[in-house]
Write a protein that holds these residues in place. Structure first.
Motif, PDB file in Angstrom:
ATOM      1  N   PRO A 169       0.814  -1.227   0.000  1.00 45.34           N
ATOM      2  CA  PRO A 169       0.000   0.000   0.000  1.00 45.34           C
ATOM      3  C   PRO A 169       0.843   1.271   0.000  1.00 45.34           C
ATOM      4  N   LEU A 170       2.000   1.237   0.644  1.00 43.05           N
ATOM      5  CA  LEU A 170       2.899   2.389   0.612  1.00 43.05           C
ATOM      6  C   LEU A 170       3.427   2.605  -0.803  1.00 43.05           C
TER       7      LEU A 170
ATOM      8  N   LEU B  28       3.984  11.362  13.004  1.00 40.31           N
ATOM      9  CA  LEU B  28       3.739   9.930  13.167  1.00 40.31           C
ATOM     10  C   LEU B  28       3.859   9.195  11.834  1.00 40.31           C
ATOM     11  N   VAL B  29       3.278   9.766  10.797  1.00 44.30           N
ATOM     12  CA  VAL B  29       3.529   9.309   9.425  1.00 44.30           C
ATOM     13  C   VAL B  29       4.268  10.436   8.722  1.00 44.30           C
ATOM     14  N   PRO B  30       5.525  10.217   8.343  1.00 45.78           N
ATOM     15  CA  PRO B  30       6.283  11.290   7.689  1.00 45.78           C
ATOM     16  C   PRO B  30       5.576  11.803   6.438  1.00 45.78           C
ATOM     17  N   ARG B  31       5.549  13.126   6.295  1.00 49.43           N
ATOM     18  CA  ARG B  31       4.864  13.745   5.160  1.00 49.43           C
ATOM     19  C   ARG B  31       5.815  14.117   4.033  1.00 49.43           C
ATOM     20  N   ARG B  32       7.043  14.521   4.379  1.00 47.34           N
ATOM     21  CA  ARG B  32       7.964  14.988   3.356  1.00 47.34           C
ATOM     22  C   ARG B  32       9.398  14.680   3.756  1.00 47.34           C
ATOM     23  N   ILE B  33      10.273  14.671   2.776  1.00 41.83           N
ATOM     24  CA  ILE B  33      11.700  14.503   3.017  1.00 41.83           C
ATOM     25  C   ILE B  33      12.442  15.621   2.307  1.00 41.83           C
ATOM     26  N   ALA B  34      13.589  15.953   2.833  1.00 43.43           N
ATOM     27  CA  ALA B  34      14.283  17.175   2.418  1.00 43.43           C
ATOM     28  C   ALA B  34      14.598  17.225   0.930  1.00 43.43           C
ATOM     29  N   ASN B  35      15.087  16.152   0.376  1.00 44.99           N
ATOM     30  CA  ASN B  35      15.573  16.210  -1.004  1.00 44.99           C
ATOM     31  C   ASN B  35      14.544  15.851  -2.056  1.00 44.99           C
ATOM     32  N   ALA B  36      13.354  15.395  -1.622  1.00 45.79           N
ATOM     33  CA  ALA B  36      12.348  14.959  -2.605  1.00 45.79           C
ATOM     34  C   ALA B  36      10.986  15.599  -2.407  1.00 45.79           C
TER      35      ALA B  36
ATOM     36  N   ALA C 286      -6.947   4.768   7.632  1.00 44.67           N
ATOM     37  CA  ALA C 286      -5.676   4.213   7.168  1.00 44.67           C
ATOM     38  C   ALA C 286      -4.579   4.395   8.210  1.00 44.67           C
ATOM     39  N   VAL C 287      -4.533   5.565   8.818  1.00 46.01           N
ATOM     40  CA  VAL C 287      -3.507   5.820   9.823  1.00 46.01           C
ATOM     41  C   VAL C 287      -3.790   5.023  11.093  1.00 46.01           C
ATOM     42  N   ARG C 288      -5.061   4.947  11.468  1.00 43.56           N
ATOM     43  CA  ARG C 288      -5.402   4.147  12.647  1.00 43.56           C
ATOM     44  C   ARG C 288      -5.017   2.685  12.448  1.00 43.56           C
ATOM     45  N   ALA C 289      -5.158   2.183  11.240  1.00 44.80           N
ATOM     46  CA  ALA C 289      -4.785   0.794  10.962  1.00 44.80           C
ATOM     47  C   ALA C 289      -3.290   0.587  11.172  1.00 44.80           C
ATOM     48  N   ARG C 290      -2.482   1.562  10.795  1.00 45.79           N
ATOM     49  CA  ARG C 290      -1.034   1.466  11.006  1.00 45.79           C
ATOM     50  C   ARG C 290      -0.698   1.509  12.498  1.00 45.79           C
ATOM     51  N   ILE C 291      -1.415   2.357  13.222  1.00 40.57           N
ATOM     52  CA  ILE C 291      -1.194   2.433  14.670  1.00 40.57           C
ATOM     53  C   ILE C 291      -1.502   1.081  15.309  1.00 40.57           C
ATOM     54  N   ASP C 292      -2.633   0.497  14.934  1.00 41.59           N
ATOM     55  CA  ASP C 292      -3.057  -0.769  15.531  1.00 41.59           C
ATOM     56  C   ASP C 292      -2.146  -1.926  15.149  1.00 41.59           C
ATOM     57  N   ALA C 293      -1.644  -1.926  13.911  1.00 38.90           N
ATOM     58  CA  ALA C 293      -0.858  -3.060  13.419  1.00 38.90           C
ATOM     59  C   ALA C 293       0.616  -2.971  13.775  1.00 38.90           C
ATOM     60  N   ASP C 294       1.149  -1.749  13.904  1.00 32.59           N
ATOM     61  CA  ASP C 294       2.592  -1.592  14.050  1.00 32.59           C
ATOM     62  C   ASP C 294       3.013  -0.793  15.285  1.00 32.59           C
ATOM     63  N   HIS C 295       2.411   0.361  15.485  1.00 38.23           N
ATOM     64  CA  HIS C 295       2.872   1.252  16.551  1.00 38.23           C
ATOM     65  C   HIS C 295       2.568   0.684  17.936  1.00 38.23           C
ATOM     66  N   ARG C 296       1.312   0.369  18.200  1.00 38.12           N
ATOM     67  CA  ARG C 296       0.952  -0.120  19.531  1.00 38.12           C
ATOM     68  C   ARG C 296       1.604  -1.462  19.862  1.00 38.12           C
ATOM     69  N   PRO C 297       1.637  -2.418  18.931  1.00 41.10           N
ATOM     70  CA  PRO C 297       2.294  -3.687  19.275  1.00 41.10           C
ATOM     71  C   PRO C 297       3.762  -3.523  19.659  1.00 41.10           C
ATOM     72  N   TYR C 298       4.489  -2.661  18.965  1.00 40.61           N
ATOM     73  CA  TYR C 298       5.900  -2.446  19.294  1.00 40.61           C
ATOM     74  C   TYR C 298       6.029  -1.889  20.708  1.00 40.61           C
ATOM     75  N   HIS C 299       5.253  -0.859  21.002  1.00 45.34           N
ATOM     76  CA  HIS C 299       5.359  -0.233  22.318  1.00 45.34           C
ATOM     77  C   HIS C 299       4.837  -1.144  23.424  1.00 45.34           C
ATOM     78  N   ASN C 300       3.796  -1.895  23.143  1.00 46.44           N
ATOM     79  CA  ASN C 300       3.294  -2.841  24.149  1.00 46.44           C
ATOM     80  C   ASN C 300       4.340  -3.912  24.449  1.00 46.44           C
ATOM     81  N   THR C 301       4.997  -4.401  23.411  1.00 48.34           N
ATOM     82  CA  THR C 301       6.038  -5.408  23.603  1.00 48.34           C
ATOM     83  C   THR C 301       7.209  -4.833  24.384  1.00 48.34           C
TER      84      THR C 301
END
Length: 271
Positions: free
Chosen positions: A20-21, A98-106, A118-133
Motif C-alpha cells: 500500500p505504501l 507519526l507518518v512522515p509527510r515529506r523529506i528534504a531532497n524529494a 488508514a492511519v489508525r490501521a497502522r497504529i493498531d498493526a505496528d505502533h501499539r504492538p511495538y510499544h506494548n512489547t
C-alpha cells in the motif's frame, strides 16, 4: 523472561516497504531510504550477546515509532486533531510526524491525503504492538533484576568532519530518562574508543524515551545515535570497513551498562 537487565530497541532501521505504501507514494522508494537508520539493526545484532533485541521491520516512512500517536500531521492526515496538539513540535512542523509527510531532497512523499482509518490501521498493526512489547520486556527485566535499562539504538548522518564533530550522541531527555551514572559509563566507552561524543545535542531522544523511561521506578532509557560513517561504506548504503569495530564498541557499551546496573543494585543492597 529477559536474560539481561538491558533491552535493546531499533525502531528506525526497517527496510520493508508495504505494497500500500508503494502504491501511494509520489517519490521513488529509494528516496525514502534517507529516513532509515541504515543497517543499524545489523550493527545491534552483531553487538548483542543474550540481550533481548526488538527491531521494527516496517520502514519508518510507513509509521514512525518514535512519535506519539497524537503527533499526526494535519497537512497529510484526515484524522489529525489540532486540539491534542496545541503546540506542534518542530519535527511535526517539518513533516516528520507519526507518518512522515515529506523529506528534504524529494518533497512530499504521498500522492494524496491519508484517511483517518488508514492511519489508525497502522497504529493498531505496528505502533501499539511495538510499544506494548517494549513495555512488557522492560517490566519483565525489572521484575527479574530489580532494574531495567533500555538502549534505543539509532544512526545519524555525519554532523561534521571526523575529529571535529561528535560521532556519537547520547540522549537522556536532558537528565529525565536515565541516571547520570549510565551516561557516564557510555561516555567512558566512547572516549576509550577515541570517538568524539555529545549529550542531548542535537538529539535528546524522542517518544520512546518519554513513554518508557521511569527512573524513579528503576526503568532507565538512553538513546544512542551513531554516525553512519562509523559503520557504513562511503555511500552510506551498506556495511563498510568500520562495521566490526563499531559493533565491538557497541558491545562494550552494552556490557558497561549491564555492569553498572547490576553493581548499582549490589551497592544499594549492601547499604
Amino acid at each position: 523472561m529477559p536474560d539481561s537487565p538491558v533491552i535493546l530497541s531499533v525502531p528506525h532501521a526497517g527496510r520493508d516497504y508495504p505494497a500500500p505504501l508503494l502504491a501511494a507514494i509520489r517519490v521513488p522508494v529509494r528516496a525514502l531510504q534517507v529516513l532509515e537508520d541504515r543497517h543499524v539493526d545489523q550493527l545491534a545484532i552483531a553487538a548483542r550477546d543474550g540481550e533481548t533485541l526488538l527491531i521494527q521491520r516496517q520502514a519508518r516512512a510507513w509509521i514512525d515509532l518514535n512519535r506519539a500517536e497524537h503527533e499526526r500531521d494535519p497537512k497529510l492526515d484526515d484524522g489529525a486533531d489540532p486540539a491534542r496538539m496545541p503546540t506542534m513540535s518542530a519535527k511535526l512542523r517539518s513533516g516528520l510526524g507519526l507518518v512522515p509527510r515529506r523529506i528534504a531532497n524529494a518533497g512530499d512523499i504521498w500522492g494524496a491525503r491519508l484517511s483517518d482509518a488508514a492511519v489508525r490501521a497502522r497504529i493498531d498493526a505496528d505502533h501499539r504492538p511495538y510499544h506494548n512489547t517494549l513495555h512488557k520486556l522492560l517490566t519483565a527485566a525489572r521484575a527479574r533484576f530489580g532494574i531495567a535499562i533500555l538502549l534505543d539504538i539509532h544512526s545519524m548522518p555525519p554532523l561534521g568532519e571526523p575529529g571535529e564533530a561528535a560521532q556519537i550522541v547520547f540522549g537522556d531527555r536532558f537528565g529525565k530518562s536515565a541516571a547520570a551514572r549510565f551516561i557516564a559509563r557510555l561516555e567512558a566507552e566512547a572516549e576509550s574508543a577515541g570517538i568524539a561524543h555529545a549529550l542531548n545535542t542535537p538529539y535528546a531522544g524522542g517518544h520512546i524515551l518519554d513513554r518508557h523511561a521511569a527512573p524513579h521506578a528503576h526503568i532507565h532509557a538512553v538513546q544512542i545515535e551513531l554516525d553512519r560513517a562509523l559503520y557504513l561504506d562511503a555511500a552510506h548504503d551498506a556495511p563498510g570497513p568500520g562495521f566490526a569495530a563499531t559493533a565491538a564498541m557497541l558491545r562494550r557499551m552494552i556490557a558497561a551498562i549491564t555492569d553498572e546496573a547490576l553493581s548499582g543494585l549490589s551497592a544499594i543492597a549492601a547499604e
